[in-house]
Design an enzyme around this catalytic site. Structure first.
Site, PDB file in Angstrom:
ATOM      1  N   GLU A  21     -40.616  35.381  35.235  1.00 29.87           N
ATOM      2  CA  GLU A  21     -41.516  35.253  33.986  1.00 29.87           C
ATOM      3  C   GLU A  21     -42.600  34.326  34.342  1.00 29.87           C
ATOM      4  O   GLU A  21     -43.907  34.573  34.141  1.00 29.87           O
ATOM      5  CB  GLU A  21     -40.056  33.893  33.573  1.00 29.87           C
ATOM      6  CG  GLU A  21     -39.627  34.433  32.387  1.00 29.87           C
ATOM      7  CD  GLU A  21     -37.972  34.010  31.973  1.00 29.87           C
ATOM      8  OE1 GLU A  21     -38.279  34.508  30.622  1.00 29.87           O
ATOM      9  OE2 GLU A  21     -38.080  33.054  32.978  1.00 29.87           O
ATOM     10  N   LYS A  99     -39.733  33.255  22.743  1.00 26.37           N
ATOM     11  CA  LYS A  99     -39.678  35.241  23.192  1.00 26.37           C
ATOM     12  C   LYS A  99     -39.146  35.764  23.028  1.00 26.37           C
ATOM     13  O   LYS A  99     -37.481  36.524  22.429  1.00 26.37           O
ATOM     14  CB  LYS A  99     -39.174  34.384  24.845  1.00 26.37           C
ATOM     15  CG  LYS A  99     -39.327  33.316  25.679  1.00 26.37           C
ATOM     16  CD  LYS A  99     -38.730  33.198  27.169  1.00 26.37           C
ATOM     17  CE  LYS A  99     -39.111  32.136  27.943  1.00 26.37           C
ATOM     18  NZ  LYS A  99     -38.083  32.131  28.639  1.00 26.37           N
TER      19      LYS A  99
END
Length: 119
Positions: A21, A99
């Site tokens: 990420e 997300k």
């Protein structure tokens, strides 16, 4: 209390607990509800009497795209702090950050958090 609402603001950032990420990044979707007294603006039709949501969008964009946090909880907290500092009329903020594609094995539309902060 009156509200200014920004829904579905999409930004690309590098926040997350996993190295992937932080390296590859991903899209973050931010929804905001800002509690602001809009009485004067509703009567005057003057931009100076409200909170300019374009400037709010730019402030959120800077936090998401230029900063890097491990937790989206911290990202949301930093956004709230920044908005309170920049826009005095804001009395409270509800922020949701999602997300759509975190590195979690499974089937879901998104994951996220929601914070509510007041002055």
């Amino acid at each position: 209390m009156d509200k200014i609402i920004l829904n579905g603001c999409r930004f690309y950032g590098y926040h997350g607990a996993f190295v992937e990420e932080q390296t590859l990044g991903q899209v973050f979707v931010v929804d905001l509800e800002l509690a602001v007294d809009l009485t004067r603006a509703s009567q005057s039709d003057n931009l100076a009497d409200t909170v300019h949501y374009g400037l709010v969008f730019e402030a959120v964009q800077r936090q998401v795209e230029e900063e890097k946090y491990i937790l989206i909880e911290r990202l949301a907290g930093a956004i709230c702090e920044d908005l309170f500092d920049q826009f005095v009329p804001i009395q409270s903020i509800k922020i949701r950050i999602t997300k759509e594609n975190p590195p979690i094995n499974g089937h879901y539309r998104s994951v996220g958090i929601e914070l509510e902060r007041s002055r």
